[in-house]
Design an enzyme around this catalytic site. Sequence first.
Site, PDB file in Angstrom:
ATOM      1  N   GLY A   1     -49.651 -63.423 -36.843  1.00  0.00           N
ATOM      2  CA  GLY A   1     -48.528 -62.496 -36.809  1.00  0.00           C
ATOM      3  C   GLY A   1     -47.519 -62.928 -35.774  1.00  0.00           C
ATOM      4  O   GLY A   1     -47.877 -63.551 -34.761  1.00  0.00           O
TER       5      GLY A   1
ATOM      6  N   GLN B   1     -40.608 -62.165 -30.016  1.00  0.00           N
ATOM      7  CA  GLN B   1     -41.364 -63.244 -29.375  1.00  0.00           C
ATOM      8  C   GLN B   1     -40.645 -64.586 -29.425  1.00  0.00           C
ATOM      9  O   GLN B   1     -40.999 -65.505 -28.694  1.00  0.00           O
ATOM     10  CB  GLN B   1     -42.740 -63.390 -30.047  1.00  0.00           C
ATOM     11  CG  GLN B   1     -43.654 -62.202 -29.807  1.00  0.00           C
ATOM     12  CD  GLN B   1     -44.962 -62.387 -30.559  1.00  0.00           C
ATOM     13  OE1 GLN B   1     -45.063 -62.028 -31.726  1.00  0.00           O
ATOM     14  NE2 GLN B   1     -45.954 -62.958 -29.898  1.00  0.00           N
TER      15      GLN B   1
ATOM     16  N   CYS C   1     -52.652 -62.862 -28.910  1.00  0.00           N
ATOM     17  CA  CYS C   1     -51.204 -62.829 -29.100  1.00  0.00           C
ATOM     18  C   CYS C   1     -50.647 -64.206 -28.781  1.00  0.00           C
ATOM     19  O   CYS C   1     -51.050 -64.820 -27.798  1.00  0.00           O
ATOM     20  CB  CYS C   1     -50.602 -61.779 -28.173  1.00  0.00           C
ATOM     21  SG  CYS C   1     -48.811 -61.631 -28.305  1.00  0.00           S
ATOM     22  N   LEU C   2     -49.719 -64.673 -29.601  1.00  0.00           N
ATOM     23  CA  LEU C   2     -49.135 -65.995 -29.353  1.00  0.00           C
ATOM     24  C   LEU C   2     -48.358 -66.017 -28.034  1.00  0.00           C
ATOM     25  O   LEU C   2     -48.132 -67.084 -27.480  1.00  0.00           O
ATOM     26  CB  LEU C   2     -48.222 -66.406 -30.519  1.00  0.00           C
ATOM     27  CG  LEU C   2     -48.969 -66.680 -31.837  1.00  0.00           C
ATOM     28  CD1 LEU C   2     -47.988 -66.990 -32.957  1.00  0.00           C
ATOM     29  CD2 LEU C   2     -49.968 -67.820 -31.670  1.00  0.00           C
TER      30      LEU C   2
ATOM     31  N   HIS D   1     -49.851 -54.024 -33.832  1.00  0.00           N
ATOM     32  CA  HIS D   1     -49.605 -54.941 -32.713  1.00  0.00           C
ATOM     33  C   HIS D   1     -48.173 -55.493 -32.773  1.00  0.00           C
ATOM     34  O   HIS D   1     -47.463 -55.512 -31.765  1.00  0.00           O
ATOM     35  CB  HIS D   1     -50.647 -56.077 -32.802  1.00  0.00           C
ATOM     36  CG  HIS D   1     -50.480 -57.195 -31.827  1.00  0.00           C
ATOM     37  ND1 HIS D   1     -51.460 -57.556 -30.927  1.00  0.00           N
ATOM     38  CD2 HIS D   1     -49.463 -58.072 -31.616  1.00  0.00           C
ATOM     39  CE1 HIS D   1     -51.041 -58.584 -30.203  1.00  0.00           C
ATOM     40  NE2 HIS D   1     -49.823 -58.926 -30.602  1.00  0.00           N
ATOM     41  N   GLU D   2     -47.745 -55.913 -33.967  1.00  0.00           N
ATOM     42  CA  GLU D   2     -46.410 -56.530 -34.091  1.00  0.00           C
ATOM     43  C   GLU D   2     -45.302 -55.489 -33.938  1.00  0.00           C
ATOM     44  O   GLU D   2     -44.250 -55.780 -33.365  1.00  0.00           O
ATOM     45  CB  GLU D   2     -46.279 -57.257 -35.432  1.00  0.00           C
ATOM     46  CG  GLU D   2     -47.283 -58.395 -35.666  1.00  0.00           C
ATOM     47  CD  GLU D   2     -47.324 -59.427 -34.556  1.00  0.00           C
ATOM     48  OE1 GLU D   2     -46.316 -59.610 -33.847  1.00  0.00           O
ATOM     49  OE2 GLU D   2     -48.387 -60.048 -34.379  1.00  0.00           O
TER      50      GLU D   2
ATOM     51  N   HIS E   1     -44.447 -55.019 -30.392  1.00  0.00           N
ATOM     52  CA  HIS E   1     -43.534 -56.040 -29.853  1.00  0.00           C
ATOM     53  C   HIS E   1     -42.077 -55.626 -30.038  1.00  0.00           C
ATOM     54  O   HIS E   1     -41.241 -55.852 -29.163  1.00  0.00           O
ATOM     55  CB  HIS E   1     -43.735 -57.377 -30.578  1.00  0.00           C
ATOM     56  CG  HIS E   1     -44.870 -58.202 -30.050  1.00  0.00           C
ATOM     57  ND1 HIS E   1     -44.952 -58.624 -28.740  1.00  0.00           N
ATOM     58  CD2 HIS E   1     -45.958 -58.724 -30.668  1.00  0.00           C
ATOM     59  CE1 HIS E   1     -46.045 -59.352 -28.573  1.00  0.00           C
ATOM     60  NE2 HIS E   1     -46.687 -59.425 -29.734  1.00  0.00           N
TER      61      HIS E   1
HETATM   62 NI    NI Z   1     -48.440 -60.459 -30.186  1.00  0.00          NI
END
Ligand code: NI
Length: 169
Positions: A46, A51, A91-92, A133-134, A137
Site C-alpha cells: 500500500g 508518502q 509501512c514503507l 492504514h493508508e 496517511h
Molecule cells: Ni504506511
Amino acid sequence: MALLDILVYPDPRLRNKAAAVEEFDESVTTLVADMTETMYAAPGIGLAAIQVNVPRRIIVIDTSEDRSDLRVFVNPQIIEKDGEQQIDEGCLSLPGIYAPVDRAESIVVRACDQHGEPFELRAEGLLAVCIQHEIDHLDGKVFVDYLSRMKRDRIRRRLEKEARKRDVA
Ligand code: NI
C-alpha cells in the site's frame, strides 16, 4: 512511469493533510501509475500520495501475492466499521518497523477510481487494515502514532540513526 522517493519517518511532511481530488485529469492517472510502480518496486502492499510528498487524497493497494489485485482509491471515506482485529503493520515510510495496531475487522469504503468513477467496497482482514492504514496517511497520521510514546521514541531514534548512516555512506 517513474519511481518516486518515499518519505521516511519522522519526516515532517508525513504530517501534511491531503486535499481532496476535485479534477480527474491526467495528473491523477500519471500519479497513480507512478505510485503503483513505486509500491511494487519497494516492495509494498500500500502507498498513500502523502508518502511521496503529494498531499492529495490518493491511495494504491495490492494485498495479493502476485500483484494481480491493484486497487486505487481516490477521496476514500470509511462509511461503516465493524469488529476488531490486530495484525503486525509495517509501512514503507518506516522501513523494518512492525507493530500491531487496533483496527476494525471489516469496513465499507466509498471512493472514486482514478477516472472519477465512484464505487463502494466492503473489505475484511488484511485489505481492511491496509485501507485504514493508508487513509490515516492522508490525514497526516502514521501507524506508530498508536503506540506508546516510549516505543515511538525508540523507533524514531532508530530510523534517524539509520538515515545518518545512509547520509555518510
Ligand atoms: Ni504506511
